[in-house]
Scaffold this active site. Structure first.
Site, PDB file in Angstrom:
ATOM      1  CE  LYS A  92      -4.542   0.707   0.331  1.00  0.00           C
ATOM      2  NZ  LYS A  92      -5.620  -0.173  -0.156  1.00  0.00           N
TER       3      LYS A  92
HETATM    4  P1  NAD Z   1     -12.809   7.348  -3.004  1.00  0.00           P
HETATM    5  O1  NAD Z   1     -11.769   8.374  -2.831  1.00  0.00           O
HETATM    6  O2  NAD Z   1     -13.352   7.111  -4.357  1.00  0.00           O
HETATM    7  O3  NAD Z   1     -14.037   7.664  -2.009  1.00  0.00           O
HETATM    8  C1  NAD Z   1     -13.843   7.885  -0.644  1.00  0.00           C
HETATM    9  C2  NAD Z   1     -15.139   8.409  -0.055  1.00  0.00           C
HETATM   10  O4  NAD Z   1     -14.989   8.545   1.352  1.00  0.00           O
HETATM   11  C3  NAD Z   1     -15.523   9.784  -0.581  1.00  0.00           C
HETATM   12  O5  NAD Z   1     -16.914   9.836  -0.816  1.00  0.00           O
HETATM   13  C4  NAD Z   1     -15.124  10.700   0.561  1.00  0.00           C
HETATM   14  O6  NAD Z   1     -15.860  11.909   0.591  1.00  0.00           O
HETATM   15  C5  NAD Z   1     -15.472   9.824   1.743  1.00  0.00           C
HETATM   16  N1  NAD Z   1     -14.839  10.290   2.966  1.00  0.00           N
HETATM   17  C6  NAD Z   1     -13.563  10.712   3.145  1.00  0.00           C
HETATM   18  N2  NAD Z   1     -13.386  11.122   4.393  1.00  0.00           N
HETATM   19  C7  NAD Z   1     -14.560  10.944   5.037  1.00  0.00           C
HETATM   20  C8  NAD Z   1     -15.008  11.206   6.358  1.00  0.00           C
HETATM   21  N3  NAD Z   1     -14.191  11.731   7.260  1.00  0.00           N
HETATM   22  N4  NAD Z   1     -16.281  10.897   6.663  1.00  0.00           N
HETATM   23  C9  NAD Z   1     -17.127  10.379   5.742  1.00  0.00           C
HETATM   24  N5  NAD Z   1     -16.756  10.137   4.489  1.00  0.00           N
HETATM   25  C10 NAD Z   1     -15.490  10.414   4.136  1.00  0.00           C
HETATM   26  O7  NAD Z   1     -12.216   6.006  -2.383  1.00  0.00           O
HETATM   27  P2  NAD Z   1     -12.671   4.506  -2.653  1.00  0.00           P
HETATM   28  O8  NAD Z   1     -11.754   3.944  -3.659  1.00  0.00           O
HETATM   29  O9  NAD Z   1     -14.131   4.439  -2.866  1.00  0.00           O
HETATM   30  O10 NAD Z   1     -12.276   3.810  -1.270  1.00  0.00           O
HETATM   31  C11 NAD Z   1     -13.171   3.794  -0.146  1.00  0.00           C
HETATM   32  C12 NAD Z   1     -12.733   2.704   0.813  1.00  0.00           C
HETATM   33  O11 NAD Z   1     -12.731   1.449   0.127  1.00  0.00           O
HETATM   34  C13 NAD Z   1     -11.322   2.846   1.398  1.00  0.00           C
HETATM   35  O12 NAD Z   1     -11.296   2.304   2.699  1.00  0.00           O
HETATM   36  C14 NAD Z   1     -10.485   1.974   0.473  1.00  0.00           C
HETATM   37  O13 NAD Z   1      -9.280   1.552   1.071  1.00  0.00           O
HETATM   38  C15 NAD Z   1     -11.461   0.836   0.261  1.00  0.00           C
HETATM   39  N6  NAD Z   1     -11.166   0.034  -0.933  1.00  0.00           N
HETATM   40  C16 NAD Z   1     -11.163   0.583  -2.170  1.00  0.00           C
HETATM   41  C17 NAD Z   1     -10.897  -0.217  -3.278  1.00  0.00           C
HETATM   42  C18 NAD Z   1     -10.932   0.327  -4.688  1.00  0.00           C
HETATM   43  O14 NAD Z   1     -10.845  -0.492  -5.627  1.00  0.00           O
HETATM   44  N7  NAD Z   1     -11.074   1.618  -4.914  1.00  0.00           N
HETATM   45  C19 NAD Z   1     -10.614  -1.576  -3.102  1.00  0.00           C
HETATM   46  C20 NAD Z   1     -10.644  -2.132  -1.826  1.00  0.00           C
HETATM   47  C21 NAD Z   1     -10.940  -1.310  -0.743  1.00  0.00           C
END
Ligand code: NAD
Length: 463
Positions: A149
C-alpha cells in the site's frame, strides 16, 4: 534502473491525524433540503493504532490455526517501508514538498500489490495496516499477489488537475523501479482514480528502455480501458461487496427486493455499491461523505447522485434528500450498512446507534475493535473487509493477466470470473467461521494465514 535500497523509512512514524471535530450541524428531520455542512466530519481519534489492530487479528487467527511463531513474526511486519520526499511546481509558480510512501508487506505468493491513497491523513501506521491486509486478500482469494500500500500525504481537493498530475508524476519518478509489473503493482484507492493510474503508467513507461516500454503497461491496474484497463475494474470492489451480500441473503433466506441500505462514502466503492444494489431492488436511504450526510425516505437515485458527485466532488449541495447529522446517519434504520469511506469510522457510539441487519465492509478497517464487539453483542453480522472488498484486487489481477498476455476480455468474462471467485471465497469463510465458532473476520484471516503458512513451510527460509 537499479532498485534502490528501500529501508529509508523503517521505524519512522508520521502519526499526524485529522482532529475529531463536532459533527455537521443538525438540520432536524423537517429541515428543507439544503447544502450539507462542508465542515470536516469526524474521522478518528488521535491515538488510533490501525496497524496494532491488524496485528491483533493476526495474533488471534494465528493462535487459532497454530501458525508457527517464526512465520507469524515474518508476517507481523512489512518487508520494506519506503518514504520519499519530492518537490512539485504549483500553478502559481511556487514549489511545494510532498511526502510519499510505499509499504511492501509481503511478496511470498507473488508481486507486491495494493492501492495508492492520496489523502491528508495518510500515515505510515495506516499504510502498514493496509499493506498487511492486502497480503491477506491475495492469499484468501488465491491470486498470485503479495501485499502493499502507498500514498501521498496531500489534500487533493486543494489541487488543480495539472497540479494533481505533477504530484502523481513526481511521486512515480521518486518511486523509480521500486515499483514494476513483476515487482510491485499499485492500484487506485481513496483520492486516486483511473486517470491517476494512467499518469503513473505513462511516467513509468517513459523511464524505461524504449524497446521495453509497452511491456510495462502492467505496472499499475485500475487504468482507463483505453490505456489498458480491464472491463469491470471500476465497479469491481463494489461488485464484490454486493456478491457477498447476495450470498449472505441466500444463506439467510433474506429477500433483498424492496430493502434499504445506508452507505458512508460515496466515491468509487460507495457509489457503485448504491448502483449495483438498486439493480437488486435495494434503495439507498442515507448517504454520507467528507462534506456531510443526507437522508431520503424514498431512496436516492444512485445514477443522478453519482453523476452529481463526479461533477462536484461530494454530495454537498445535492438537491434531493435532507441534511442529517453524522449521528442521525448512523441511527438510520435500514437493512444493510456499507461503510465505504475510511478506517475507524464505527466505534462504540456508532455501533450502539446502528439499526441494521448486516454490515458489509466496503472500506478497509471501518469498524474498530470496540465497535465490532458491540455489533457482535447486538447480533449484527459483519462481512469483513479482507473478504468483502477483495473484488478490487481480484479484477486488478485479471487486468494484469490481460496486460501481460496482450488480451482484452469482455465484461461478461470478467464479471463471471469475479462472481465465481467471490462466492467461493464467501462460502469458504462462512464454512470456516461456523466450523470453528469464530467471526468471519478471524475466519478470513485464518484461511489467508493457512495458505501463507503452507507456502513458507514448503519453501523454507533462505539460505
Ligand atoms: P474514493 O476516494 O473514491 O471515495 C472515498 C469516499 O470517502 C468519498 O466519498 C469521501 O468523501 C469519503 N470520505 C472521506 N473522508 C470521510 C469522512 N471523514 N467521513 C465520511 N466520508 C469520508 O475512495 P474509494 O476507492 O471508494 O475507497 C473507499 C474505501 O474502500 C477505502 O477504505 C479503500 O481503502 C477501500 N477500498 C477501495 C478499493 C478500490 O478499488 N477503490 C478496493 C478495496 C478497498
Amino acid at each position: 534502473m537499479t532498485r534502490r535500497a528501500i529501508d529509508v523509512g523503517r521505524g519512522r512514524c508520521d502519526c499526524s491525524r485529522m482532529k475529531a471535530t463536532s459533527a455537521a450541524p443538525d438540520a432536524g428531520p423537517s429541515a428543507p433540503a439544503s447544502v450539507p455542512s462542508t465542515a470536516p466530519t469526524p474521522t478518528r481519534g488521535d491515538d488510533y493504532k490501525f496497524f496494532e489492530v491488524v496485528q491483533g487479528y493476526l495474533s488471534r487467527a494465528g493462535d487459532l490455526i497454530g501458525l508457527p511463531m517464526h512465520i507469524r513474526n515474518m508476517l507481523a511486519q512489512p518487508k520494506n517501508e519506503l518514504i520519499v520526499h519530492f518537490p512539485v511546481r504549483m500553478d502559481d509558480g511556487s514549489m511545494r514538498m510532498f511526502k510519499g510512501y510505499r509499504i511492501q508487506h509481503n511478496n511470498l505468493l507473488g508481486p507486491y500489490k495494493g492501492g495508492l491513497r492520496f489523502h491528508h491523513t495518510v500515515s505510515l501506521d495506516d499504510l502498514k495496516a493496509l499493506a498487511t491486509m492486502m497480503t491477506w486478500k491475495g492469499a484468501l482469494m488465491e491470486i498470485p499477489f503479495g501485499g502493499a500500500k502507498g500514498g501521498v500525504k496531500v489534500d487533493t481537493r486543494g489541487l488543480s488537475r495539472d497540479e494533481l498530475m505533477r504530484v502523481t508524476r513526481r511521486f512515480t519518478h521518486a518511486l523509480g523501479n521500486n515499483i514494476g509489473p513483476n515487482y510491485d503493482i499499485p492500484a487506485p484507492d481513496v483520492g486516486t482514480s483511473a486517470q491517476v493510474m494512467v499518469w503513473i503508467m505513462d511516467t513509468y513507461m517513459n523511464q524505461v528502455d524504449h524497446g521495453a516500454k509497452n511491456a510495462q503497461r502492467a505496472v499499475v491496474t485500475g487504468k482507463t480501458i483505453t490505456c489498458g484497463g480491464s472491463q469491470g475494474r471500476n465497479k469491481a470492489t463494489a461488485q464484490g461487496v454486493v456478491h457477498c451480500i447476495t450470498e449472505w441473503a441466500k444463506d439467510n433466506r433474506f429477500d433483498l427486493e424492496g430493502k434499504t441500505a445506508i452507505i458512508q462514502g460515496f466515491g468509487n466503492v460507495g457509489s457503485h455499491s448504491a448502483l449495483l444494489l438498486s439493480k437488486l431492488g435495494v434503495s439507498t436511504v442515507a448517504v454520507g461523505d467528507h462534506s456531510g450526510y443526507l437522508f431520503s425516505k424514498e431512496g436516492f437515485n444512485p445514477h443522478k447522485l453519482s453523476e452529481y458527485v463526479a461533477q462536484h466532488g461530494s454530495i454537498a449541495g445535492y438537491d434531493s434528500g435532507e441534511p442529517i447529522t453524522r449521528e442521525e446517519f448512523f441511527a438510520t434504520k435500514a437493512d444493510l450498512f456499507i461503510p465505504a469511506a475510511l478506517e475507524n469510522q464505527i466505534g462504540e457510539a456508532e455501533a450502539r446507534a446502528l439499526d441494521v441487519r448486516l454490515v458489509a465492509e466496503g472500506a478497509n478497517g471501518p469498524c474498530n475493535p470496540a465497535g465490532e464487539k458491540i455489533l457482535e453483542s447486538k447480533g449484527i453480522p459483519i462481512i469483513p473487509d479482507v473478504l468483502a472488498n477483495s473484488g478490487g484486487v481480484t479484477v486488478s489481477y485479471y487486468e494484469w493477466v490481460q496486460n501481460l498476455n496482450s488480451q482484452s476480455w469482455d465484461l461478461a468474462e470478467v464479471d463471471g470470473r469475479l462472481e465465481k471467485a467471490m462466492k467461493t471465497a464467501y462460502q469458504r469463510v462462512q464454512y470456516f467461521a461456523q466450523e470453528h465458532g469464530v467471526s468471519q473476520r478471524i475466519a478470513a484471516y485464518a484461511l489467508a494465514l493457512e495458505r501463507l503458512g503452507r507456502a513458507y513451510d514448503e519453501r523454507g527460509i533462505f539460505p
